[in-house]
Enzyme design. Structure first.
Site, PDB file in Angstrom:
ATOM      1  N   ASP A 101      -0.142   5.114   0.865  1.00  0.00           N
ATOM      2  CA  ASP A 101      -0.400   6.152   1.865  1.00  0.00           C
ATOM      3  C   ASP A 101      -0.365   5.577   3.271  1.00  0.00           C
ATOM      4  O   ASP A 101      -1.022   4.566   3.565  1.00  0.00           O
ATOM      5  CB  ASP A 101      -1.755   6.803   1.599  1.00  0.00           C
ATOM      6  N   ASP A 121       0.872  -1.164   0.000  1.00  0.00           N
ATOM      7  CA  ASP A 121       0.000   0.000   0.000  1.00  0.00           C
ATOM      8  C   ASP A 121       0.918   1.226   0.000  1.00  0.00           C
ATOM      9  O   ASP A 121       2.112   1.110   0.308  1.00  0.00           O
ATOM     10  CB  ASP A 121      -0.886  -0.035   1.252  1.00  0.00           C
TER      11      ASP A 121
END
Length: 403
Positions: A196, A194
């Site tokens: 953020d 991922d």
């Protein structure tokens, strides 16, 4: 008859001890499966896992007799242990690897860990320090302290044990990760991240909203989505609509100010050197994922493509939206495209929209994650930086590049 024996030699370290142990094993005609040497404050432990085609007692007697001819020169005491007999004595056993990670090593932590393991009906077969420096009397390195335990015992409920250790780790301010030992543990090949709050210390959409004057409204929706309280696609469309009219020039300003997560650069340096394939699978935006790709060398990125017209963000993105389901699908697609088995994949994320990706991977790691994600993920890191992932993959600091 194939019997597994552990041959252990201990004492004050001297030159040529490994050579002499290897010589004795060769003379006795055993098949060498694995060998390991550890030295702490001048004391060495040499261990060899061997296979023999006669009874363990007969081979043990032969090994001891052969060792007598070199014992004085080596200064080591030899012991032989029948691993198969130990297994049969305890019934069906579980092989587990527990990784203990901390910023420093409290004086009584190892004792507490030993008691906690014993309470769970497990014994410590082997413990080794993965982090540098090699001497316990030196201060902890910047990347923290890590010990890897190899545990064995009667069949245990791994999920229950994992939750017990997660709670204990939270109380002690350390990370404790538990995984089943398997041939795949040292054979991972693909790692998907991922972006953020995982690779960077921000939620980019919140930073864009801050510059557009709608930060509080967008951040509140982001937080609810990350906790799993609302559907990601629903929350994403709501937040995107609030960014309508944002100047494209703001994207470059935000990208230039992105702060990388601690340990990311060291992690990527080593993953590339070790031959892992890396990918960003993000519910954020390709503009920023590609920025990280150029800077750190990710092999591929998959994120949401902003629709920009006349230098202004329209509040829309090109379909399909990269949500939880899409992340899991992409992980599988990348692995299949490169001939990588599902068991060889790793996923790393922090939010509820990462859970399906973490579950789809051979190894799912929740990094500095929300409580819901920590509880559901198989492994969790909350104390150290991203480079601690190297420890979970079984890498020793002595084989890794420092940052």
């Amino acid at each position: 008859m194939n019997q597994r024996l552990l041959v252990r030699a201990t004492g004050q370290v001297r030159p040529h001890q490994l050579a002499m142990l290897s010589q004795v094993l060769g003379e006795c005609g055993v098949q060498l499966l694995d060998i390991d040497q550890r030295v702490t404050l001048g004391q060495t432990v040499l261990e060899a896992l061997v296979l023999c085609d006669e009874t363990s007692s007969t081979m043990a007697s032969r090994l001891h007799s052969a060792w007598q001819t070199v014992e004085e020169d080596t200064g080591l005491v030899l012991s032989v242990h029948d691993l198969d007999q130990n297994t049969h004595a305890h019934g069906q056993a579980s092989d587990l690897v527990m990784t203990l990670m901390a910023t420093h090593l409290p004086a009584d932590l190892l004792a507490q860990m030993d008691r906690k393991v014993s309470e769970c009906g497990l014994v410590i077969e082997r413990m080794q320090r993965l982090s540098g420096p090699s001497s316990l009397i030196e201060p902890a390195p910047a990347e923290g302290v890590c010990f890897e335990y190899h545990l064995r015992g009667e069949t245990v409920d791994v999920d229950t044990l994992r939750q017990t250790l997660l709670r204990f780790g939270s109380e002690q301010g350390v990370d404790i990760a538990l995984q089943k030992d398997s041939p795949w543990r040292h054979q991972r090949r693909l790692i998907c991240f991922d972006m953020d709050s995982t690779l960077i210390k921000a939620e980019v959409i919140d930073e864009l909203a801050r510059r557009h004057g709608v930060f509080e409204a967008v951040a509140a929706i982001t937080e609810r989505a990350m906790r799993g309280e609302i559907d990601f696609q629903q929350s994403f469309r709501e937040r995107m609509a609030m960014l309508e009219g944002l100047s494209e020039s703001v994207l470059e300003e935000v990208a230039d100010g992105l702060e990388l997560m601690d340990g990311l650069e060291r992690l990527m340096t080593n993953l590339k050197r070790l031959g892992y394939r890396t990918a960003i699978l993000s519910g954020g935006f390709t503009y920023f994922a590609r920025y990280l790709q150029r800077r750190l060398g990710f092999d591929e990125v998959h994120a949401n493509e902003l629709v920009i017209e006349a230098g202004v963000v329209t509040g829309e993105v090109h379909l399909p939206i990269v949500d939880a389901e899409r992340k899991a699908e992409l992980l599988k697609e990348i692995a299949e495209r490169h001939g990588i088995a599902p068991e060889q994949t790793v996923a790393v994320g922090d939010g509820a929209n990462d859970l399906k990706m973490l579950a789809a991977a051979g190894l799912g790691i929740a990094f500095h994650a929300k409580p819901l994600v920590r509880e559901k993920a198989r492994l969790s890191l909350s104390i150290l930086g991203l480079d601690a992932i190297l420890y979970l993959l079984g890498h020793d600091a002595r084989t890794l590049y420092p940052q």
